[in-house]
Design a protein around this motif. Structure first.
Motif, PDB file in Angstrom:
ATOM      1  N   TRP A 174       0.834  -1.205   0.000  1.00 35.07           N
ATOM      2  CA  TRP A 174       0.000   0.000   0.000  1.00 35.07           C
ATOM      3  C   TRP A 174       0.867   1.254   0.000  1.00 35.07           C
ATOM      4  N   PHE A 175       1.894   1.261   0.857  1.00 38.69           N
ATOM      5  CA  PHE A 175       2.813   2.397   0.927  1.00 38.69           C
ATOM      6  C   PHE A 175       3.570   2.537  -0.389  1.00 38.69           C
ATOM      7  N   TRP A 176       4.088   1.437  -0.908  1.00 40.14           N
ATOM      8  CA  TRP A 176       4.816   1.433  -2.175  1.00 40.14           C
ATOM      9  C   TRP A 176       3.931   1.966  -3.298  1.00 40.14           C
ATOM     10  N   ASP A 177       2.702   1.501  -3.334  1.00 47.08           N
ATOM     11  CA  ASP A 177       1.765   1.931  -4.363  1.00 47.08           C
ATOM     12  C   ASP A 177       1.436   3.408  -4.226  1.00 47.08           C
ATOM     13  N   SER A 178       1.223   3.896  -3.015  1.00 49.09           N
ATOM     14  CA  SER A 178       0.839   5.290  -2.800  1.00 49.09           C
ATOM     15  C   SER A 178       1.984   6.253  -3.094  1.00 49.09           C
ATOM     16  N   ILE A 179       3.182   5.887  -2.751  1.00 47.88           N
ATOM     17  CA  ILE A 179       4.319   6.798  -2.919  1.00 47.88           C
ATOM     18  C   ILE A 179       4.908   6.734  -4.326  1.00 47.88           C
ATOM     19  N   PHE A 180       5.246   5.556  -4.781  1.00 47.16           N
ATOM     20  CA  PHE A 180       6.038   5.433  -5.997  1.00 47.16           C
ATOM     21  C   PHE A 180       5.208   5.193  -7.257  1.00 47.16           C
ATOM     22  N   LEU A 181       4.339   4.220  -7.229  1.00 45.47           N
ATOM     23  CA  LEU A 181       3.659   3.826  -8.458  1.00 45.47           C
ATOM     24  C   LEU A 181       2.607   4.837  -8.888  1.00 45.47           C
ATOM     25  N   GLN A 182       1.870   5.422  -7.956  1.00 40.65           N
ATOM     26  CA  GLN A 182       0.840   6.369  -8.350  1.00 40.65           C
ATOM     27  C   GLN A 182       1.448   7.705  -8.782  1.00 40.65           C
ATOM     28  N   ARG A 183       2.608   8.032  -8.298  1.00 41.82           N
ATOM     29  CA  ARG A 183       3.283   9.244  -8.758  1.00 41.82           C
ATOM     30  C   ARG A 183       3.628   9.111 -10.235  1.00 41.82           C
ATOM     31  N   LYS A 184       4.084   7.927 -10.632  1.00 41.65           N
ATOM     32  CA  LYS A 184       4.407   7.694 -12.037  1.00 41.65           C
ATOM     33  C   LYS A 184       3.160   7.776 -12.902  1.00 41.65           C
ATOM     34  N   SER A 185       2.043   7.234 -12.422  1.00 43.42           N
ATOM     35  CA  SER A 185       0.821   7.270 -13.223  1.00 43.42           C
ATOM     36  C   SER A 185       0.274   8.693 -13.306  1.00 43.42           C
ATOM     37  N   ASP A 186       0.459   9.523 -12.257  1.00 44.04           N
ATOM     38  CA  ASP A 186       0.045  10.926 -12.319  1.00 44.04           C
ATOM     39  C   ASP A 186       0.843  11.667 -13.379  1.00 44.04           C
ATOM     40  N   ASN A 187       2.153  11.463 -13.404  1.00 44.42           N
ATOM     41  CA  ASN A 187       2.996  12.123 -14.396  1.00 44.42           C
ATOM     42  C   ASN A 187       2.679  11.631 -15.803  1.00 44.42           C
ATOM     43  N   PHE A 188       2.383  10.364 -15.927  1.00 42.48           N
ATOM     44  CA  PHE A 188       2.053   9.790 -17.217  1.00 42.48           C
ATOM     45  C   PHE A 188       0.771  10.412 -17.754  1.00 42.48           C
ATOM     46  N   GLY A 189      -0.226  10.575 -16.892  1.00 39.53           N
ATOM     47  CA  GLY A 189      -1.488  11.194 -17.309  1.00 39.53           C
ATOM     48  C   GLY A 189      -1.309  12.651 -17.689  1.00 39.53           C
ATOM     49  N   ASN A 190      -0.459  13.372 -16.980  1.00 35.61           N
ATOM     50  CA  ASN A 190      -0.207  14.775 -17.289  1.00 35.61           C
ATOM     51  C   ASN A 190       0.490  14.934 -18.627  1.00 35.61           C
ATOM     52  N   SER A 191       1.325  13.990 -18.997  1.00 33.68           N
ATOM     53  CA  SER A 191       2.030  14.095 -20.269  1.00 33.68           C
ATOM     54  C   SER A 191       1.050  13.966 -21.428  1.00 33.68           C
ATOM     55  N   PHE A 192       0.006  13.161 -21.280  1.00 27.48           N
ATOM     56  CA  PHE A 192      -0.974  13.040 -22.335  1.00 27.48           C
ATOM     57  C   PHE A 192      -1.870  14.280 -22.434  1.00 27.48           C
TER      58      PHE A 192
END
Length: 102
Positions: free
Chosen positions: A80-98
């Protein structure tokens, strides 16, 4: 049993945690308690399967073991911590790039 712990971690992560993280990252929410509950439930199932399958522990004995609950809660918190800190940050940046492309 000490030598099989890394094997346990790899199997559990690849079979259970990756699909859960992919499912939850469709609508990412950082530090969502519902996601934590989902990780805890999946962790109980995953560790139950691993312990009864690999270590030949009976289900009644496993449910009496304190270590079963420690592994379940700690792995759920870590994912949960790994997902909240690292993985969702990448998906936020990925969505912003589109959104910048349009």
């Amino acid at each position: 049993m000490q030598n099989t712990i890394p094997l346990y971690c790899v199997i559990t992560y690849s079979i259970f945690a990756i699909p859960v993280q992919i499912f939850l990252n469709r609508k990412p929410k950082k530090f969502n308690l519902v996601y934590l509950v989902f990780y805890i439930l999946c962790s109980f199932v995953a560790i139950f399967i691993i312990f009864t399958g690999l270590f030949n522990v009976s289900s009644i004995d496993l449910l009496k073991m304190e270590r079963y609950y420690q592994f379940s809660f700690s792995s759920a918190l870590i994912f949960w911590f790994w997902d909240s800190i690292f993985l969702q940050r990448k998906s936020d940046n990925f969505g912003n790039s589109f959104s910048n492309l349009s």
